[in-house]
Every structure is written in structure tokens, then in C-alpha cells.
Design a protein around this motif. Sequence first.
Motif, PDB file in Angstrom:
ATOM      1  N   SER A  15       0.819  -1.207   0.000  1.00  0.00           N
ATOM      2  CA  SER A  15       0.000   0.000   0.000  1.00  0.00           C
ATOM      3  C   SER A  15       0.855   1.259   0.000  1.00  0.00           C
ATOM      4  CB  SER A  15      -0.959  -0.006   1.190  1.00  0.00           C
ATOM      5  OG  SER A  15      -0.230  -0.113   2.385  1.00  0.00           O
ATOM      6  N   CYS A  16       2.122   1.144   0.433  1.00  0.00           N
ATOM      7  CA  CYS A  16       3.024   2.292   0.399  1.00  0.00           C
ATOM      8  C   CYS A  16       3.487   2.573  -1.026  1.00  0.00           C
ATOM      9  CB  CYS A  16       4.244   2.045   1.277  1.00  0.00           C
ATOM     10  SG  CYS A  16       3.837   1.826   3.008  1.00  0.00           S
ATOM     11  N   VAL A  17       3.613   1.515  -1.819  1.00  0.00           N
ATOM     12  CA  VAL A  17       4.145   1.632  -3.167  1.00  0.00           C
ATOM     13  C   VAL A  17       3.038   1.856  -4.197  1.00  0.00           C
ATOM     14  CG1 VAL A  17       5.441   0.409  -4.952  1.00  0.00           C
ATOM     15  CG2 VAL A  17       6.099   0.160  -2.567  1.00  0.00           C
ATOM     16  N   LEU A  18       1.920   1.159  -4.030  1.00  0.00           N
ATOM     17  CA  LEU A  18       0.840   1.211  -5.006  1.00  0.00           C
ATOM     18  C   LEU A  18      -0.282   2.130  -4.527  1.00  0.00           C
ATOM     19  CD1 LEU A  18       0.694  -2.612  -5.733  1.00  0.00           C
ATOM     20  CD2 LEU A  18       1.809  -0.861  -7.108  1.00  0.00           C
ATOM     21  N   THR A  19      -0.959   2.743  -5.477  1.00  0.00           N
ATOM     22  CA  THR A  19      -2.080   3.623  -5.179  1.00  0.00           C
ATOM     23  C   THR A  19      -3.279   2.795  -4.720  1.00  0.00           C
ATOM     24  OG1 THR A  19      -1.319   5.105  -6.926  1.00  0.00           O
ATOM     25  CG2 THR A  19      -3.585   5.393  -6.176  1.00  0.00           C
ATOM     26  N   LEU A  20      -3.901   3.210  -3.625  1.00  0.00           N
ATOM     27  CA  LEU A  20      -5.105   2.553  -3.122  1.00  0.00           C
ATOM     28  C   LEU A  20      -6.305   3.432  -3.463  1.00  0.00           C
ATOM     29  CD1 LEU A  20      -6.474   0.282  -1.516  1.00  0.00           C
ATOM     30  CD2 LEU A  20      -6.118   1.662   0.537  1.00  0.00           C
ATOM     31  N   LEU A  21      -7.271   2.859  -4.157  1.00  0.00           N
ATOM     32  CA  LEU A  21      -8.467   3.585  -4.568  1.00  0.00           C
ATOM     33  C   LEU A  21      -9.648   3.119  -3.728  1.00  0.00           C
ATOM     34  CD1 LEU A  21      -7.922   3.107  -8.410  1.00  0.00           C
ATOM     35  CD2 LEU A  21      -7.177   5.040  -7.022  1.00  0.00           C
TER      36      LEU A  21
ATOM     37  N   CYS B  45      -4.754 -11.744  -1.305  1.00  0.00           N
ATOM     38  CA  CYS B  45      -4.604 -10.370  -1.795  1.00  0.00           C
ATOM     39  C   CYS B  45      -3.235  -9.813  -1.409  1.00  0.00           C
ATOM     40  CB  CYS B  45      -5.700  -9.460  -1.250  1.00  0.00           C
ATOM     41  SG  CYS B  45      -7.318  -9.738  -1.982  1.00  0.00           S
ATOM     42  N   LEU B  46      -2.817 -10.084  -0.184  1.00  0.00           N
ATOM     43  CA  LEU B  46      -1.505  -9.604   0.275  1.00  0.00           C
ATOM     44  C   LEU B  46      -0.380 -10.244  -0.537  1.00  0.00           C
ATOM     45  CD1 LEU B  46      -2.035  -9.540   4.140  1.00  0.00           C
ATOM     46  CD2 LEU B  46      -1.878  -7.590   2.591  1.00  0.00           C
ATOM     47  N   GLN B  47      -0.537 -11.520  -0.863  1.00  0.00           N
ATOM     48  CA  GLN B  47       0.454 -12.210  -1.691  1.00  0.00           C
ATOM     49  C   GLN B  47       0.519 -11.573  -3.080  1.00  0.00           C
ATOM     50  OE1 GLN B  47      -0.529 -16.340  -2.317  1.00  0.00           O
ATOM     51  NE2 GLN B  47       1.172 -16.683  -3.700  1.00  0.00           N
ATOM     52  N   LEU B  48      -0.646 -11.325  -3.669  1.00  0.00           N
ATOM     53  CA  LEU B  48      -0.692 -10.686  -4.980  1.00  0.00           C
ATOM     54  C   LEU B  48      -0.150  -9.262  -4.909  1.00  0.00           C
ATOM     55  CD1 LEU B  48      -1.446 -10.554  -7.960  1.00  0.00           C
ATOM     56  CD2 LEU B  48      -3.785 -10.010  -7.273  1.00  0.00           C
ATOM     57  N   ASP B  49      -0.523  -8.525  -3.877  1.00  0.00           N
ATOM     58  CA  ASP B  49      -0.037  -7.147  -3.729  1.00  0.00           C
ATOM     59  C   ASP B  49       1.483  -7.089  -3.672  1.00  0.00           C
ATOM     60  OD1 ASP B  49      -2.695  -6.501  -3.678  1.00  0.00           O
ATOM     61  OD2 ASP B  49      -2.723  -5.853  -1.583  1.00  0.00           O
ATOM     62  N   ASP B  50       2.089  -8.075  -3.021  1.00  0.00           N
ATOM     63  CA  ASP B  50       3.543  -8.138  -2.936  1.00  0.00           C
ATOM     64  C   ASP B  50       4.146  -8.304  -4.330  1.00  0.00           C
ATOM     65  OD1 ASP B  50       6.014  -8.271  -1.405  1.00  0.00           O
ATOM     66  OD2 ASP B  50       6.048 -10.398  -1.958  1.00  0.00           O
ATOM     67  N   ILE B  51       3.561  -9.186  -5.138  1.00  0.00           N
ATOM     68  CA  ILE B  51       4.033  -9.389  -6.513  1.00  0.00           C
ATOM     69  C   ILE B  51       3.833  -8.120  -7.336  1.00  0.00           C
ATOM     70  CG2 ILE B  51       3.518 -10.639  -8.660  1.00  0.00           C
ATOM     71  CD1 ILE B  51       3.038 -13.129  -6.865  1.00  0.00           C
ATOM     72  N   LEU B  52       2.661  -7.487  -7.195  1.00  0.00           N
ATOM     73  CA  LEU B  52       2.378  -6.255  -7.945  1.00  0.00           C
ATOM     74  C   LEU B  52       3.354  -5.147  -7.557  1.00  0.00           C
ATOM     75  CD1 LEU B  52      -1.536  -6.170  -7.796  1.00  0.00           C
ATOM     76  CD2 LEU B  52      -0.080  -7.042  -9.627  1.00  0.00           C
ATOM     77  N   ALA B  53       3.607  -4.999  -6.261  1.00  0.00           N
ATOM     78  CA  ALA B  53       4.511  -3.945  -5.792  1.00  0.00           C
ATOM     79  C   ALA B  53       5.934  -4.174  -6.291  1.00  0.00           C
ATOM     80  CB  ALA B  53       4.488  -3.876  -4.262  1.00  0.00           C
ATOM     81  N   LYS B  54       6.374  -5.419  -6.270  1.00  0.00           N
ATOM     82  CA  LYS B  54       7.725  -5.742  -6.744  1.00  0.00           C
ATOM     83  C   LYS B  54       7.859  -5.567  -8.248  1.00  0.00           C
ATOM     84  CE  LYS B  54       8.926  -8.957  -3.060  1.00  0.00           C
ATOM     85  NZ  LYS B  54       9.104 -10.376  -2.704  1.00  0.00           N
ATOM     86  N   SER B  55       6.757  -5.690  -8.979  1.00  0.00           N
ATOM     87  CA  SER B  55       6.772  -5.600 -10.447  1.00  0.00           C
ATOM     88  C   SER B  55       6.479  -4.199 -10.967  1.00  0.00           C
ATOM     89  CB  SER B  55       5.731  -6.546 -11.035  1.00  0.00           C
ATOM     90  OG  SER B  55       5.876  -7.832 -10.535  1.00  0.00           O
ATOM     91  N   ALA B  56       5.902  -3.350 -10.146  1.00  0.00           N
ATOM     92  CA  ALA B  56       5.408  -2.045 -10.599  1.00  0.00           C
ATOM     93  C   ALA B  56       6.473  -1.233 -11.323  1.00  0.00           C
ATOM     94  CB  ALA B  56       4.829  -1.260  -9.430  1.00  0.00           C
ATOM     95  N   ARG B  57       7.685  -1.211 -10.796  1.00  0.00           N
ATOM     96  CA  ARG B  57       8.736  -0.415 -11.430  1.00  0.00           C
ATOM     97  C   ARG B  57       9.147  -1.006 -12.783  1.00  0.00           C
ATOM     98  NH1 ARG B  57      14.060   0.266  -8.441  1.00  0.00           N
ATOM     99  NH2 ARG B  57      15.235   0.190 -10.336  1.00  0.00           N
TER     100      ARG B  57
END
Length: 152
Positions: free
Chosen positions: A3-9, A39-51
Motif C-alpha cells: 500500500s506504500c508503493v501502489l495507489t489505493l483507490l 490479496c496480500l500475496q498478490l499485492d507483494d508481486i504487484l509492488a515488486k513488479s510495478a517499477r
Amino acid sequence: MSSCVLTLLTKKKEVDSIIRDTIDKVLVLRFGKASDLVCLQLDDILAKSAREVSKFATVALVDIESEDVQVYVKYFDITLIPSTIFFFNAHHMKMDSGTADHTKWIGAFHRKQDFIDVVEAIYRGAMKGKLIVSCPLPPERIPKFQLIFKDM
């Protein structure tokens, strides 16, 4: 962490805005809850991939517990979480992954590279004008789920 890295809507207006304003990039919207383990597992993958995908994709999280986004939860029939929906230039992108539902990715990705490959396939297809693309992942790395039809 994510949530620190990705935008929460949490508001419909925010979701409308990001769909409308994300131009020439794939918009990845993860619908789910911050309290859910998958969701937390997916969020971790999304955050690591975002850049790594930032040149061709934008990633955001949508909190389905927010009352204001229920119109999207109903419209996209979000019954299983996490559900990930893709857009390109405000068009809903679909993916044929061999499952019954082409409108969204249900569940988490097995690894970071799987997510990157899926987003890249959607981007390449969108650049060719396609609204549905084939999933680049092998069947064993696609989450399996059972569709339950209500009122039948």
C-alpha cells in the motif's frame, strides 16, 4: 508494504479518473481486501513488479470493502478475490486463459515474471487494436476456480 508503493483507490470517482486518465499504458486494477492473505500475496508481486512494468503499465489497488466502489464490484461481478482487471485507453481488456471468465484474472500470480508476462501480452495486443488476448502462461500456472452461478 504494497500500500506504500501502489495507489489505493477507495472512491468511485478515483477509479473513474484513473481509468479515464491512463493513456497508452495498461491499467491494472486489483480488486480485493487488504486483510485477505491471497490479496496480500498478490499485492507483494504487484509492488515488486510495478517499477519494471512502469513504462507500459500502471498498477493500482481497489478496496472492495469501500461502499463507494460497489458499482464496479457489481459491474465486473467480483465474487472471488483477488480479481485483477486490465484496461487500455479506457477499454476493458480481456484475456483468454482457458478459464470460464475472460474478463478478469482471479487469484494471485505464482511469481513476479508471470505478472510481467501477462501485462506485456495485454500491452502488445492492445497496441495492435485487440480487446482480447491469449494468456502467455502455461496452464499449470493459471489459478483454477469453480464458477458458482447464483439464482439457477
